[in-house]
Design an enzyme around this catalytic site. Sequence first.
Site, PDB file in Angstrom:
ATOM      1  N   LYS A   1    -124.339 -13.463 -11.933  1.00 21.14           N
ATOM      2  CA  LYS A   1    -122.983 -13.017 -11.626  1.00 21.14           C
ATOM      3  C   LYS A   1    -122.817 -11.565 -12.060  1.00 21.14           C
ATOM      4  CE  LYS A   1    -119.539 -15.922 -12.394  1.00 21.14           C
ATOM      5  NZ  LYS A   1    -118.674 -16.863 -13.133  1.00 21.14           N
TER       6      LYS A   1
ATOM      7  N   THR B   1    -113.589 -12.679 -12.043  1.00 21.78           N
ATOM      8  CA  THR B   1    -113.905 -13.344 -10.786  1.00 21.78           C
ATOM      9  C   THR B   1    -115.258 -14.051 -10.886  1.00 21.78           C
ATOM     10  OG1 THR B   1    -115.207 -11.562  -9.770  1.00 21.78           O
ATOM     11  CG2 THR B   1    -112.796 -11.391  -9.606  1.00 21.78           C
TER      12      THR B   1
ATOM     13  N   ASP C   1    -120.272 -14.211 -16.570  1.00 26.29           N
ATOM     14  CA  ASP C   1    -120.514 -15.126 -17.680  1.00 26.29           C
ATOM     15  C   ASP C   1    -121.682 -16.078 -17.447  1.00 26.29           C
ATOM     16  OD1 ASP C   1    -119.358 -16.624 -15.702  1.00 26.29           O
ATOM     17  OD2 ASP C   1    -117.757 -17.435 -16.945  1.00 26.29           O
TER      18      ASP C   1
ATOM     19  N   GLY D   1    -115.944 -11.613 -15.659  1.00 29.78           N
ATOM     20  CA  GLY D   1    -116.475 -12.651 -14.788  1.00 29.78           C
ATOM     21  C   GLY D   1    -117.968 -12.880 -14.866  1.00 29.78           C
TER      22      GLY D   1
END
Length: 135
Positions: free
Chosen positions: A46, A18, A42, A40
Amino acid sequence: MADPAEAAAFADIIVTTTPASEPILMADWLRPGQHVTAMGSDQAGKGELDPACLGRAGLYVADRVAQTRKMGELRAALEAGTIADDGSIPELGDVITGRHPGRRAPDEITIADLTGTGVQDTAIATRALAAFDQD
């Protein structure tokens, strides 16, 4: 399932992919024997996992440790102090080639933190979807 805690309770394998900047999987939802692949996180800022998840894991594996220290779930766990930065974190390649044993017991919680090896992420997501479609 609409409730992520309920979904986690039934899953043996949890794959997150996500754009979340706040945790979507909490440490107290994990149970013995589960595996989590978080893909997610990355980019800096995040994160999908509650940093305490890494503290609950018997095995944490990074695709690239240097990269997960900067923008993966490892970054958040180190900042929160939920794991020690002892330099002994295995990379996925270590497990695949047998340099690290991987899961050591059936009840061990394992986490793979994948931060952006695109082909690898796509292959894992495709495999997870195919397994889901078979159920």
